[in-house]
Every structure is written in C-alpha cells, then in structure tokens.
Design an enzyme around this catalytic site. Structure first.
Site, mmCIF file in Angstrom:
data_model
loop_
_atom_site.group_PDB
_atom_site.id
_atom_site.type_symbol
_atom_site.label_atom_id
_atom_site.label_comp_id
_atom_site.label_asym_id
_atom_site.label_seq_id
_atom_site.Cartn_x
_atom_site.Cartn_y
_atom_site.Cartn_z
ATOM 1 N N ARG A 1 20.437 43.212 -19.742
ATOM 2 C CA ARG A 1 19.764 41.933 -19.499
ATOM 3 C C ARG A 1 19.124 41.317 -20.729
ATOM 4 N NH1 ARG A 1 16.236 43.470 -14.393
ATOM 5 N NH2 ARG A 1 16.465 45.526 -15.337
ATOM 6 N N ASP B 1 21.575 48.945 -18.877
ATOM 7 C CA ASP B 1 21.073 47.601 -18.630
ATOM 8 C C ASP B 1 21.577 46.681 -19.747
ATOM 9 O OD1 ASP B 1 19.102 45.361 -18.587
ATOM 10 O OD2 ASP B 1 18.052 46.620 -17.155
#
Lengths: 412, 412
Positions: free
Chosen positions: B326, B324
C-alpha cells in the site's frame, strides 16, 4: 540489471510466440497457458501483466527494494474452493473474449510447465466466506427472509462462494464483438491511453491482452455445482460499482439498495434449490471514474431549472462526451463462463444490460425491478430519466414529470 | 487519422515542455497547469492521461466510434462545492508528491489558457451529498449518536462534502520520498508493468505522471473551511478499500465495522465544532488486488494447523512476495493538501499509517482502536496477527495465543 532498456518488443521472424495460445480450444493443454509474467520475458505470450492496475504498485515494490524482481509465487493450497466448469461455452472462441475461462485452474492445468519453470499465474481465484449486511438482518426481522441454518443463519450470516476475476482480453474476439477491425482496436487502446503498451501495435502476433483495469467479483449463493444444468433456476444481479452508494449509502442513486435487494432475491433462489449470483463489476461512475462523476453531480445540481430527469443524461455527456462507458457488450462473458443460458429472476431494470444478454443468446425469464420503497430521496431524478430512456418499469414518466426538479440543490 | 503510429516521444532539443511545470510554486500561474490531454499532443507536459485506469474504457469508446477523439469537456457548473486551500504546504515541493494540490481549481485557475484552446482537466472534484448507513441509524437508536438536524438528521441522513482525487505523481518527489534514484523509479515503473508508458524512460524532461491506478475519495463532516486553522480539532479514519467487507460485510476482517466506527467518531467531532474526515483509498487487498487476496484466503484456511495469527503474514508473502504494497509513505499527502498538521482523534490502529504520518510531521493526539464488540467472528486471526506485529492496542497476544487456530475452515 542490464543498462539497456527495451522500449518495445517485436515478433521474432519465423517463430510463433511460445507457448502458443489457441483461444477457444476445448482443453487447457490445447488452448495453452497465458504467460504474462516478467520473470522470464522469453516465455511471455501476452501483452500487459497480472493484477490489473496493481501492477503499478508491484513496480513500486520492486523500485523501492521491497520485492525481488524474480519472486515466484508459491500457490500451495490456493486452488479454487469450488470447481467451476469446464462448460461447453468455453470451447467457442466467440462466446468468451474478456476473461480466461481456465484462469482459476492455471496452476493445476499447467502444473508440468510450472514445474519446468514457466511463471504461470491464475487470473481467477475462488474462495468461500460468510457475509453479513445490516439490510439482510433487517429482512430477517421483517419476515421477508427466513433463516435456514445453512445458507442463511439466524444472526444474518450468509454462506457464499466468491470469485475474483481479472480481465483477460482476446483482442480478435473483442474487435469482433464491437464490429471493428482488430488493428483499429489495438491502435486506439495504445494511442487513447497516451501510450500504454506499445506491444499493442508492435506485436500483432500476441493476441491476448491483460488490461490494467478493475475486474469483477462474483458472489454465489447455494450450490455452485448446479450451474450449467438446464434445470437449475438462477437468480442474478449484475452490479456496476458505485462506491458512494455501495459503501457510504449516498442517497443520489439506487445502487446499494438495489444490490441488497438483489442479494435477497439470490438468497431466496438458493433456499429454493437454485443458485443466486451477484456480479460486481469495478466500473465506477459508469466507467467514467469518480472525478467525472462528482463533476457531473455539481453540474446537475447547479443547472438552471434544478436537478431533473429531462437533462440527466445531457449533463453527463457535456462533461464526458458520452453517457456511459461500461460496455455491457462484454458483460455476458461471465454467464458463458458459468454455463448459464437462462436467468430466471433478473434483479435489474437496465435495458443496456438486458440487451447485451439477449445479443449473446442468454434468456431472461423475469425482470425484478427495485421495490419503490427502497428508492432514496435524491435518486428520483435518475430513476425517472432511466425509465424514460427505456428502463424496464411498469410506469414511464411523461415530459411534464421529467421537467420537474426532484433532486436536492447543492446547499440543501 | 494518420497512418503513422508514434511509439514514444522524445524531448525536443533546446525546448522545455510547454507549459512548464514548477512543482511546489506558490501560485497556480507560477506552478503551471498539468496537461495530459490527448486532443493536442503538442500541449502535453505529463506522462499518462486522465481518469486513471478508466482511460482504457475511454479508448474503447473511441475505438467503437461512440466518443469523438477530439471531444472537449464542458466544465460549466462543475467547480468545487466547497473551497479547499490554498494552504502553505502547497508551496513545498516535498510535502505533496502524489496529487495535484491545484487539481480541483484547474478550469478556473487556468481559465485563460482553457479559453485559448488548451485542454486542461481537473484531477479533483468536490461535491456535496447526504449519506445514510444502517450502522449510523443503529448508533442513533442505541443512543451513541444524537441527531442535531444539521450534520446528522433523525432519519440517519448525514450531510457531507466529498472529494474524488485522481493520483498525480511528481516523479522527482516520489523518488525522494522513497529514497531512490528517479531514473530507477522510472525504469521500474516501465519495466515492471510490462511496458506501460515508454515516455517514463524516454522523456526525463516530463516530471509529472498520471498513473492508471485508483485514487481516493474524501468524506468531510462539518465545516470544511475550518481545516488548516490550528485551533480546529480533527477526527480521521484513513481506510484502504476492502470490497468484500466494505460492501458485502464479509466477516474475515474488520474493515467495514472500523469504517462505520470511524464515521461515528467523525460525526461526533463535527458536532463538537471540529471537522471529521474519512479518506477512502482504492487499494484493494493491500494493493495486491482481489485475485491475490482470495488465493491467500484459501492458503490460510487450508494450511496445516488451521488459520492462525502466527502464520497470517507469511501466507501473504508466499503468494505475493511481500506482506503489503500500500505504500503508506504517500498517504500523508492528503493531510498536507488539507492544511492538517494535527489529528486529534485517529480511528486506526495501524502502525504503518501512524509511522507515515509521524515521518511527515503530522501529530496524532489520540488513537482510537476499534471497539472489541465490533470485531467479526472470523477476523480474530487478523487482529491478533496485527497486534503482535505492532498495531496500537492495550493487549498484545503471546506466542501460545498466536498459534491457536481462530479462523474458520473453508467448508465451515
């Protein structure tokens, strides 16, 4: 990490970039791979890096210690779920200038170099999915669409092939498409972004640029392998992103309703043995961005005389300096990539898109306007303004009608 | 246009950038405007330029002769449709590091400087709209939502205030948030993007960076002026973009169903006198981009043993190097901007988002999981994997269940 920071690179005297790129060559081996990886700068033959603007997040991941700077992707099992091409258009350097036609085959076509340690990455990925939109279920219930158990299921599920495409710009071809000098293009791209990528001006030997902008997503309905054959009928909608309508159903424009209608047209074509294609371009607010878009909404709704078609484009120009920055000139590249020379049903009224296809020699047989009953309440202003400006339509509003305020006020 | 191209700038000895920026100051005058315009380089006090990645399109517009390089926007009638702030959090330099809290007031707060010729542009725009989603109409028909004629109309129209927010990074604050040195952050942002913005390393005196990445859109339900008061109850969903589900309804994840459910929760809260908020972040495919996302889909569906929860994160790591990107650490900034210290109903199961809010001192009272009946067929793999990894849930699958292939194959 070395203490020395290199601000930009310069061509090595007497040496061409290695591997060389021969844009428009007929085979991947002759064309050469595009290498924009950072793991070994010596191998680079392009400006910019992979994943568009998400390179900024990758940089954060390295900065925060979460990603190894020398991470090499493992592409096992990632190859395209459907073969696409090659098509004859791939070996014409002028036909495709804004994507890499070999981008989905990168890890297979250049497998030897990858094995030898060159960090070559795909710029296109092709997968399969089932999609399900409430509008399509409604079309089934209304009897407009008929489930066939293959392309369209009774529960509204639609089987699609889809592709994500990152932009890859061949700068000499891009300059030619716009009729400007390559040096002028490079300099503007550098200076008018406040200094992105000095290699744009220091490395005229590097002809390929991966710009940090959004790419496109393609949704295919029906048998992808039929594309490129002259007998294959094709239905298509080219849709430029509008998050407010596409996701949230804002009623100030026709975006999502026209997209859903375009998908209906695509499903019908696939059921008749043709291929349907939706091209979704990441170009929010006519590529002006959403902040500008919302500023323009306010100016439209507060102006003297109310929100009306006759001042629709003017309000955008006041804020942005232009009406539109989508540059449809580059849009036809995806059709050349797919071997498409004729679009039988074209779900768009845009004169700009239609003109761009014509300029690239792609025939449009039938233009399919959005059905009137799908136009939302607050979108009449846009529709009238576009019709008056040359949109395809059976009805063109006159000056009196264009002067009528048809949009809601801000407080309504 | 001068023949000389400046590859990067350097600090002028003995001179601070003018206008100076005092991040976290209590008034816009003390803070100073952010000037990233290109029309007069002498006025610049930030790295990068406006409109994120759309700066590349603006550069194309200049290169092709469609946009005057000295165009100055006319911001008449564009001011926010609802007032937001100031809130006490704005004058704490550590609380907001990734957006400009004064960004929506730029043309009014700095009107004198604008009149004097400084090209100051808003980085936030606030407008109003009606939205209408088929899922909300269905919720009305099912009796879950009740039209009130104000927030929710009988035809499914919902009145919202919405805001588009471009990222504005205060680099010292960002480095502090991640616990790294500012010099390290700057160097990574420069080098790991293949050389975007040499000023990141040559201009340590410029503390503000406008990164060319997507921003966010906020949708407010109810009375925005009630935000920031301790008694105001708030419902919220923070949603990270997933084009395949949000727009096309792909059934491999829960994104659009959870978004629609979150909006229901927001409408209910507004009808009870509170405020609902949806934050939509442009972070496609966990900020890895859609090409990477589709490559991972293929790897998941082709792996030995089938698509199953126990290898869900591993398949992403193989391709991207991380699970990830983000960076939820920056996500709470928007709550500080809105003066929100407590979220009464939080439509998210993400432990990463929840942890980021806790780290910033924002209380979450009730977590609202997605109702089981909204989880699409092919999304069970993701749901199980996330629950096993710490997602909020009343049920955690065991190893036997995580090993079961629950996802479709590519050809199904």
């Amino acid at each position: 990490m070395s203490a020395h920071i290199v601000l930009t690179s310069h061509p090595r005297k007497g040496e061409a970039a290695s591997p060389e790129i021969h844009w428009g060559a007929a085979t991947p081996q002759q064309r050469g791979p595009i290498v924009a990886s950072l793991t070994n700068p010596v191998h680079r033959n392009a400006i910019g890096s992979h994943s568009g603007a998400y390179a900024v997040y990758r940089a954060l991941a390295v900065a925060s210690g979460q990603l190894q700077r020398d991470h090499r992707p493992d592409f096992t099992n990632t190859a395209p779920a459907e073969a696409i091409g090659p098509h004859p258009q791939w070996s014409d350097a002028d036909k495709i200038v804004s994507l890499d036609p070999w981008g989905h085959m990168a890890s297979s076509a250049f497998a030897e170099r990858v094995a030898a340690g060159v960090d070559i990455r795909p710029t296109i990925a092709v997968t399969k999915a089932h999609i399900n939109m409430p509008e399509l279920r409604a079309a089934v219930i209304a009897g407009r669409l008929h489930p066939d158990g293959d392309i369209l299921h009774a529960n509204g599920d639609v089987r699609v092939t889809k592709a994500a495409v990152d932009p890859v710009w061949y700068l000499p071809g891009l300059a030619k498409r716009f009729g400007i000098k390559e040096s002028m293009l490079r300099r503007s791209l550098f200076e008018q972004t406040a200094g992105m990528f000095p290699e744009l001006v220091t490395r005229s030997d590097l002809k390929v640029f991966l710009p940090p902008i959004g790419g496109m997503t393609l949704y295919f309905f029906g048998d992808v392998s039929r594309l490129g054959r002259p007998e294959t009928r094709v239905a298509c909608r080219v849709h430029d992103e509008c998050n407010g309508s596409d996701v949230f159903g804002s009623d100030i424009c026709t975006c999502r309703p026209y997209l859903a209608h375009g998908i209906e047209v695509c499903i019908e074509m696939a059921q008749q043995g043709g291929v349907g294609l939706v091209v979704y371009n990441r170009k929010e607010g006519r590529a002006l961005g959403e902040v500008t878009k919302f500023l323009v909404y306010n100016a439209r709704k507060r102006q003297n005389g109310g929100d009306r078609a006759e001042t629709y484009f003017e309000r955008t120009e006041c804020v942005a300096g232009v009406q539109d920055m989508r540059f449809q000139e580059l849009m036809p590249d995806v059709f050349h990539w797919l071997g498409i020379t004729r679009i039988d049903r074209w779900a768009s009224m845009s004169n700009m898109k239609h003109g761009a296809l014509a300029a690239q020699g792609i025939d449009v047989v039938e233009r399919v306007p959005i059905p009137d009953e799908l136009i939302p309440a607050d979108a009449r202003v846009e529709m009238d303004a576009k019709k008056a400006a040359g949109y395809f339509s059976h009805y063109t509003p006159d000056a009196t009608e264009l002067a009528l305020p048809k949009g809601r006020g801000l407080e309504e």
